[in-house]
Design an enzyme around this catalytic site. Structure first.
Site, short mmCIF file in Angstrom:
data_model
loop_
_atom_site.label_atom_id
_atom_site.label_comp_id
_atom_site.label_asym_id
_atom_site.label_seq_id
_atom_site.Cartn_x
_atom_site.Cartn_y
_atom_site.Cartn_z
N LYS A 49 19.63 -22.09 16.34
CA LYS A 49 18.23 -21.66 16.36
C LYS A 49 17.29 -22.67 17.01
O LYS A 49 16.22 -22.30 17.52
CB LYS A 49 17.76 -21.40 14.92
CG LYS A 49 18.41 -20.21 14.25
CD LYS A 49 17.77 -18.91 14.70
CE LYS A 49 18.27 -17.74 13.85
NZ LYS A 49 17.67 -16.46 14.30
N SER A 59 27.98 -20.25 14.74
CA SER A 59 26.53 -20.30 14.93
C SER A 59 25.80 -21.35 14.11
O SER A 59 24.74 -21.81 14.51
CB SER A 59 25.92 -18.92 14.63
OG SER A 59 26.18 -18.56 13.29
#
Lengths: 328, 328
Positions: free
Chosen positions: A56, A314
């Site tokens: 992110k 991720s």
């Protein structure tokens, strides 16, 4: 209505320039046992080693850097109880942009603390009584709660072209390191990561398939993909908290439809087994959402023997105290 | 009596040649938060990513490869309930050398299974009734339990020049990757890893200090180092199971005395806090022994601001189901 050209490979490459020396170029790990088990060559792109512990940061920094001087001075706002919150907080700190994060009041104390530790202001709301998007937009646009929040720029967690472009640098780096790939597996929540990675992959490796992976319990994007109509899911009870998003976004849905080859789902048990496997055999700390793409491969949902496969891990932000319960 | 020249830099360099393409060249990780906290530049050499999950594979493979054809055909034996067992088992499998591992009957089932999964024969003994070194030597030399075990070659876990030389390749790789270091921190059990690494470091970087780290509860090597007389410890109740060895060895003690600059100890609480930190912030799975060297630095036992510091993370083999209890 945004089309699939709202973000292009040029945007992703420009994001890579902006992130140079700021975001980590995360390691790519391989595992003989994984290769043996899948009869393929598997490359894990480890965004759990990214700053703030998840991909992110790429999108957040790319978005904040492109704000106007006036926007930077006034500051940014977002809603997130997860990895986007810390990403915006750190990007704001690095760029000296005030950041306000709207979080549910039942978000883990550790996440509130981490977000505040980067200097962000955290505003808590009651999840039952308040719609977070509405609250955030009110705070940003109308300054409902406090005059200080008037005219803050909203940086949403995924439905923003600069966020999508930033996340796509993950695939650019992976391909630069390992070269040809036949298949790329990416987890999917709101679609920011998979959109960006699919754009990058199709530009560099047109023959490489891109498959998105969701939890069975939060299969909105899979249904949206197959029906070509936006589907939603409400507060899904999946352990993969990064995939609890209600739906793809206005920007990410057309991108997913255009660039992604298929979408599949995995069970909660498969997610936990895969997390355990990655921790035990690869010795890396992976959060449930971070294990989604690997789960599709290791659990045989996607089979691609004799190929080269990229798998994006991720993130790695978990409450370690809870892990024993999960694995015992 | 072996002297400090029982293993030289030439032996370590020869081991590196033998391990090329066989052992992993493990990654070196860095962390901004660690650098900020210690006011130094810290490089973690991550042997938890080594084959079998620990540095032990280096020494085991280096030792097995140098056996005579006759020794290879007859096979090898060792005693270990830990990382050396799996290292010998895998090295044996790769080199087609039969391996027998003597293990206490209360060793975790997962370790017995892992060792057998590499094709090794596991012989269990009762820890209370039997001395494992004697049992192993009997099995190897006299063939007491079974004619099959007659004339097996014993490969001890640390007190063997080829094992020491193999472990030293860890430091060779670290220095090749990061260049100049002012300090190297290495955990110490029986002294194989620290001996080998100190030999390599002093040859390549004569001004780099090498400091060994033990648990307070198993401080035999620290006492041996300071008193210059071999000290022992018996079944120490430390969580760092790789450092429960009774003492340095005949070969490793003189090497430690000659090449190591200092020895320090850390508390059990410091080990657990450091494990937690490495898992949470670096996102890597580290076993208690693997956290020893980092603990000395992160807990301020060793202070070296404004320097470049190498820290060896020796392994990552833990029972994940137990971790929640530890961290909660």
């Amino acid at each position: 209505m945004p089309q699939y050209n709202s973000v292009t490979i040029t945007d992703v490459q420009a994001a890579q320039e902006r992130l140079l020396g700021i975001a980590h170029r995360t390691p790519v790990l391989t595992s003989r046992i994984v290769n043996d088990r899948t009869h393929s060559q598997v490359f894990f792109k480890c965004e759990n080693f990214q700053r703030t512990g998840a991909f992110k940061f790429r999108g957040a920094y790319n978005a904040l850097l492109q704000l106007s001087a006036a926007q930077k001075q006034k500051g940014v706002i977002t809603y997130s109880s997860g990895n986007h919150a810390q990403a915006i907080a750190l990007a704001g700190k690095l760029l000296n942009i005030p950041a306000t994060i709207v979080m549910p009041d039942d978000a883990p104390a550790v996440k509130q603390t981490a977000t505040r530790s980067y200097g962000a202001e955290v505003i808590l709301y009651n999840r039952q009584e308040t719609n977070r998007e509405e609250l955030t937009q009110n705070l940003a646009r109308v300054g409902a709660a406090s005059r200080r929040h008037r005219a803050l720029t909203l940086i949403p967690p995924y439905d923003h072209p600069h966020v999508v472009a930033g996340q796509g640098t993950t695939a650019l780096e992976l391909i630069a390191e390992v070269g040809q790939l036949d298949l790329l597996l990416v987890c999917c929540g709101g679609g920011g990561l998979i959109s960006g990675c699919a754009i990058a992959t199709k530009a560099l490796l047109p023959n490489c398939k891109v498959i998105g992976v969701e939890p069975e319990l939060a299969d909105d994007a899979t249904r949206s993909f197959h029906s070509k109509t936006l589907q939603t899911v409400k507060n899904p009870d999946t352990i993969a908290d990064g995939a609890r998003t209600p739906s793809l976004g206005k920007i990410t849905f057309p991108l997913v439809l255009h660039y992604v080859d298929d979408m599949v789902t995995v069970s909660e048990e498969a997610i936990i087994r895969t997390m355990f496997f990655l921790w035990e055999r690869l010795k890396i700390v992976v959060e449930p959402t971070g294990a989604l793409a690997a789960a599709a491969l290791l659990e045989g949902v996607v089979k691609a023997p004799q190929t080269k496969i990229g798998v994006i891990i991720s993130g790695g932000n978990v409450d370690l105290a809870q892990v024993g319960k999960l694995f015992s």
